[in-house]
Motif scaffolding. Structure first.
Motif, PDB file in Angstrom:
ATOM      1  N   PRO A   1       4.614  61.271 -27.227  1.00  0.00           N
ATOM      2  CA  PRO A   1       3.200  61.234 -26.864  1.00  0.00           C
ATOM      3  C   PRO A   1       2.952  60.408 -25.604  1.00  0.00           C
ATOM      4  O   PRO A   1       3.636  59.406 -25.359  1.00  0.00           O
ATOM      5  N   GLU A   2       1.992  60.831 -24.839  1.00  0.00           N
ATOM      6  CA  GLU A   2       1.678  60.173 -23.567  1.00  0.00           C
ATOM      7  C   GLU A   2       1.350  58.693 -23.756  1.00  0.00           C
ATOM      8  O   GLU A   2       1.765  57.852 -22.968  1.00  0.00           O
ATOM      9  N   GLN A   3       0.632  58.345 -24.827  1.00  0.00           N
ATOM     10  CA  GLN A   3       0.268  56.945 -25.036  1.00  0.00           C
ATOM     11  C   GLN A   3       1.499  56.078 -25.284  1.00  0.00           C
ATOM     12  O   GLN A   3       1.550  54.925 -24.867  1.00  0.00           O
ATOM     13  N   VAL A   4       2.515  56.627 -25.934  1.00  0.00           N
ATOM     14  CA  VAL A   4       3.751  55.876 -26.176  1.00  0.00           C
ATOM     15  C   VAL A   4       4.523  55.740 -24.863  1.00  0.00           C
ATOM     16  O   VAL A   4       5.087  54.683 -24.570  1.00  0.00           O
ATOM     17  N   GLU A   5       4.506  56.780 -24.077  1.00  0.00           N
ATOM     18  CA  GLU A   5       5.157  56.723 -22.762  1.00  0.00           C
ATOM     19  C   GLU A   5       4.513  55.649 -21.889  1.00  0.00           C
ATOM     20  O   GLU A   5       5.207  54.885 -21.210  1.00  0.00           O
ATOM     21  N   GLU A   6       3.187  55.560 -21.943  1.00  0.00           N
ATOM     22  CA  GLU A   6       2.478  54.530 -21.174  1.00  0.00           C
ATOM     23  C   GLU A   6       2.863  53.126 -21.644  1.00  0.00           C
ATOM     24  O   GLU A   6       3.038  52.212 -20.828  1.00  0.00           O
ATOM     25  N   ILE A   7       2.992  52.949 -22.938  1.00  0.00           N
ATOM     26  CA  ILE A   7       3.387  51.643 -23.499  1.00  0.00           C
ATOM     27  C   ILE A   7       4.796  51.288 -23.036  1.00  0.00           C
ATOM     28  O   ILE A   7       5.056  50.161 -22.603  1.00  0.00           O
ATOM     29  N   ALA A   8       5.718  52.248 -23.128  1.00  0.00           N
ATOM     30  CA  ALA A   8       7.098  51.993 -22.709  1.00  0.00           C
ATOM     31  C   ALA A   8       7.139  51.605 -21.233  1.00  0.00           C
ATOM     32  O   ALA A   8       7.820  50.640 -20.855  1.00  0.00           O
TER      33      ALA A   8
ATOM     34  N   ILE B   1      -0.365  57.552 -37.109  1.00  0.00           N
ATOM     35  CA  ILE B   1       0.366  56.292 -37.279  1.00  0.00           C
ATOM     36  C   ILE B   1       0.777  55.757 -35.915  1.00  0.00           C
ATOM     37  O   ILE B   1       0.639  54.558 -35.633  1.00  0.00           O
ATOM     38  N   VAL B   2       1.249  56.650 -35.055  1.00  0.00           N
ATOM     39  CA  VAL B   2       1.638  56.252 -33.694  1.00  0.00           C
ATOM     40  C   VAL B   2       0.432  55.681 -32.953  1.00  0.00           C
ATOM     41  O   VAL B   2       0.549  54.672 -32.241  1.00  0.00           O
ATOM     42  N   GLU B   3      -0.732  56.300 -33.095  1.00  0.00           N
ATOM     43  CA  GLU B   3      -1.937  55.804 -32.425  1.00  0.00           C
ATOM     44  C   GLU B   3      -2.286  54.394 -32.891  1.00  0.00           C
ATOM     45  O   GLU B   3      -2.635  53.524 -32.091  1.00  0.00           O
ATOM     46  N   ARG B   4      -2.192  54.149 -34.205  1.00  0.00           N
ATOM     47  CA  ARG B   4      -2.494  52.811 -34.752  1.00  0.00           C
ATOM     48  C   ARG B   4      -1.498  51.774 -34.232  1.00  0.00           C
ATOM     49  O   ARG B   4      -1.874  50.667 -33.871  1.00  0.00           O
ATOM     50  N   LEU B   5      -0.223  52.132 -34.226  1.00  0.00           N
ATOM     51  CA  LEU B   5       0.778  51.192 -33.716  1.00  0.00           C
ATOM     52  C   LEU B   5       0.632  50.986 -32.208  1.00  0.00           C
ATOM     53  O   LEU B   5       0.893  49.893 -31.705  1.00  0.00           O
ATOM     54  N   SER B   6       0.196  52.025 -31.512  1.00  0.00           N
ATOM     55  CA  SER B   6      -0.035  51.893 -30.073  1.00  0.00           C
ATOM     56  C   SER B   6      -1.157  50.904 -29.795  1.00  0.00           C
ATOM     57  O   SER B   6      -1.106  50.152 -28.811  1.00  0.00           O
TER      58      SER B   6
ATOM     59  N   THR C   1       9.496  53.887 -31.558  1.00  0.00           N
ATOM     60  CA  THR C   1      10.693  54.654 -31.181  1.00  0.00           C
ATOM     61  C   THR C   1      11.138  55.543 -32.323  1.00  0.00           C
ATOM     62  O   THR C   1      11.421  56.737 -32.139  1.00  0.00           O
ATOM     63  N   LYS C   2      11.194  54.997 -33.527  1.00  0.00           N
ATOM     64  CA  LYS C   2      11.625  55.781 -34.684  1.00  0.00           C
ATOM     65  C   LYS C   2      10.638  56.898 -34.997  1.00  0.00           C
ATOM     66  O   LYS C   2      11.032  58.007 -35.363  1.00  0.00           O
ATOM     67  N   LEU C   3       9.348  56.617 -34.854  1.00  0.00           N
ATOM     68  CA  LEU C   3       8.338  57.648 -35.136  1.00  0.00           C
ATOM     69  C   LEU C   3       8.383  58.770 -34.107  1.00  0.00           C
ATOM     70  O   LEU C   3       8.191  59.938 -34.447  1.00  0.00           O
ATOM     71  N   VAL C   4       8.644  58.417 -32.853  1.00  0.00           N
ATOM     72  CA  VAL C   4       8.787  59.453 -31.820  1.00  0.00           C
ATOM     73  C   VAL C   4       9.951  60.373 -32.182  1.00  0.00           C
ATOM     74  O   VAL C   4       9.841  61.596 -32.077  1.00  0.00           O
ATOM     75  N   ALA C   5      11.047  59.797 -32.645  1.00  0.00           N
ATOM     76  CA  ALA C   5      12.194  60.613 -33.057  1.00  0.00           C
ATOM     77  C   ALA C   5      11.821  61.513 -34.237  1.00  0.00           C
ATOM     78  O   ALA C   5      12.208  62.682 -34.274  1.00  0.00           O
ATOM     79  N   GLN C   6      11.063  60.982 -35.196  1.00  0.00           N
ATOM     80  CA  GLN C   6      10.647  61.780 -36.359  1.00  0.00           C
ATOM     81  C   GLN C   6       9.722  62.915 -35.945  1.00  0.00           C
ATOM     82  O   GLN C   6       9.785  64.012 -36.494  1.00  0.00           O
ATOM     83  N   MET C   7       8.844  62.649 -34.967  1.00  0.00           N
ATOM     84  CA  MET C   7       7.900  63.666 -34.508  1.00  0.00           C
ATOM     85  C   MET C   7       8.579  64.729 -33.660  1.00  0.00           C
ATOM     86  O   MET C   7       8.138  65.875 -33.624  1.00  0.00           O
ATOM     87  N   GLY C   8       9.604  64.315 -32.916  1.00  0.00           N
ATOM     88  CA  GLY C   8      10.269  65.258 -32.018  1.00  0.00           C
ATOM     89  C   GLY C   8       9.518  65.479 -30.731  1.00  0.00           C
ATOM     90  O   GLY C   8       9.784  66.429 -29.996  1.00  0.00           O
ATOM     91  N   GLU C   9       8.582  64.602 -30.443  1.00  0.00           N
ATOM     92  CA  GLU C   9       7.835  64.681 -29.181  1.00  0.00           C
ATOM     93  C   GLU C   9       7.481  63.275 -28.729  1.00  0.00           C
ATOM     94  O   GLU C   9       7.461  62.339 -29.531  1.00  0.00           O
TER      95      GLU C   9
ATOM     96  N   LEU D   1      13.459  53.027 -25.468  1.00  0.00           N
ATOM     97  CA  LEU D   1      12.523  54.064 -25.896  1.00  0.00           C
ATOM     98  C   LEU D   1      12.433  55.160 -24.844  1.00  0.00           C
ATOM     99  O   LEU D   1      12.552  56.353 -25.153  1.00  0.00           O
ATOM    100  N   GLU D   2      12.258  54.772 -23.605  1.00  0.00           N
ATOM    101  CA  GLU D   2      12.128  55.768 -22.541  1.00  0.00           C
ATOM    102  C   GLU D   2      13.429  56.569 -22.357  1.00  0.00           C
ATOM    103  O   GLU D   2      13.392  57.784 -22.192  1.00  0.00           O
ATOM    104  N   ALA D   3      14.562  55.870 -22.386  1.00  0.00           N
ATOM    105  CA  ALA D   3      15.839  56.562 -22.199  1.00  0.00           C
ATOM    106  C   ALA D   3      16.095  57.558 -23.325  1.00  0.00           C
ATOM    107  O   ALA D   3      16.522  58.696 -23.072  1.00  0.00           O
ATOM    108  N   LEU D   4      15.854  57.150 -24.564  1.00  0.00           N
ATOM    109  CA  LEU D   4      16.073  58.054 -25.692  1.00  0.00           C
ATOM    110  C   LEU D   4      15.098  59.225 -25.664  1.00  0.00           C
ATOM    111  O   LEU D   4      15.480  60.366 -25.932  1.00  0.00           O
ATOM    112  N   ALA D   5      13.857  58.950 -25.332  1.00  0.00           N
ATOM    113  CA  ALA D   5      12.845  60.009 -25.328  1.00  0.00           C
ATOM    114  C   ALA D   5      13.102  61.051 -24.238  1.00  0.00           C
ATOM    115  O   ALA D   5      12.620  62.176 -24.336  1.00  0.00           O
ATOM    116  N   SER D   6      13.888  60.691 -23.236  1.00  0.00           N
ATOM    117  CA  SER D   6      14.201  61.655 -22.174  1.00  0.00           C
ATOM    118  C   SER D   6      15.176  62.731 -22.663  1.00  0.00           C
ATOM    119  O   SER D   6      15.346  63.756 -22.011  1.00  0.00           O
TER     120      SER D   6
END
Length: 149
Positions: free
Chosen positions: A63-70, A27-32, A53-61, A88-93
């Motif tokens: 992903p590099e592609q989301v980091e690149e987007i942010a 799902i993250v890949e499709r949204l990316s 952002t919400k999916l990253v929280a659900q996954m608990g990781e 997104l970046e601040a929360l994911a840290s």
């Protein structure tokens, strides 16, 4: 149309974890991929970023592609897109904090609202003691401020 994409993003962001047989990473890949599309409403890209952002929280990781987007959209000329990218970046840290502030199924939580805003009483009293004016409700305000007349 954009409104459908916005609804899809909200649903996936809130309930993506319920998609049986579809890993969250897919799902993250499709949204990316979708975040790069041309939208007629600039706010639609914000909806995609919030869903990611919400999916990253659900996954608990994170992903590099989301980091690149942010990283890419932090310098966007659209202030909201830049804001959501920074968030997104601040929360994911801090993934533990991210999962705490973006819990699974949060849209079903009951919220207690203090409509009197009593928790601000101390702050208001301190400001008034330092010379701030008390709040005037719209019916109590001087007529000279009425620019619509």
């Amino acid at each position: 149309p954009d409104v459908l994409m916005q609804v899809v993003c909200w649903v996936l962001g809130e309930y993506g974890y319920l998609c049986e047989g579809v890993p969250l990473l897919r799902i993250v890949e499709r949204l990316s991929d979708a975040v790069e599309r041309q939208f007629s409403q600039p706010a639609t890209r914000c909806w995609v970023l919030v869903a990611l952002t919400k999916l990253v929280a659900q996954m608990g990781e994170y992903p590099e592609q989301v980091e690149e987007i942010a990283t890419k959209y932090q310098d966007s000329s659209d202030v909201l897109v830049a804001k959501y990218s920074h968030e997104l970046e601040a929360l994911a840290s801090n993934m533990d904090l991210m999962q705490l502030v973006l819990p699974v199924d949060a849209s079903c939580e009951d919220l207690e609202v203090d409509s009197a805003l009593g928790f601000l009483d101390g702050y208001v009293a301190e400001a008034v003691s330092k010379g701030a004016q008390l709040y005037l409700a719209p019916g109590e305000r001087p007529d000279e401020l009425d620019v619509g007349a």
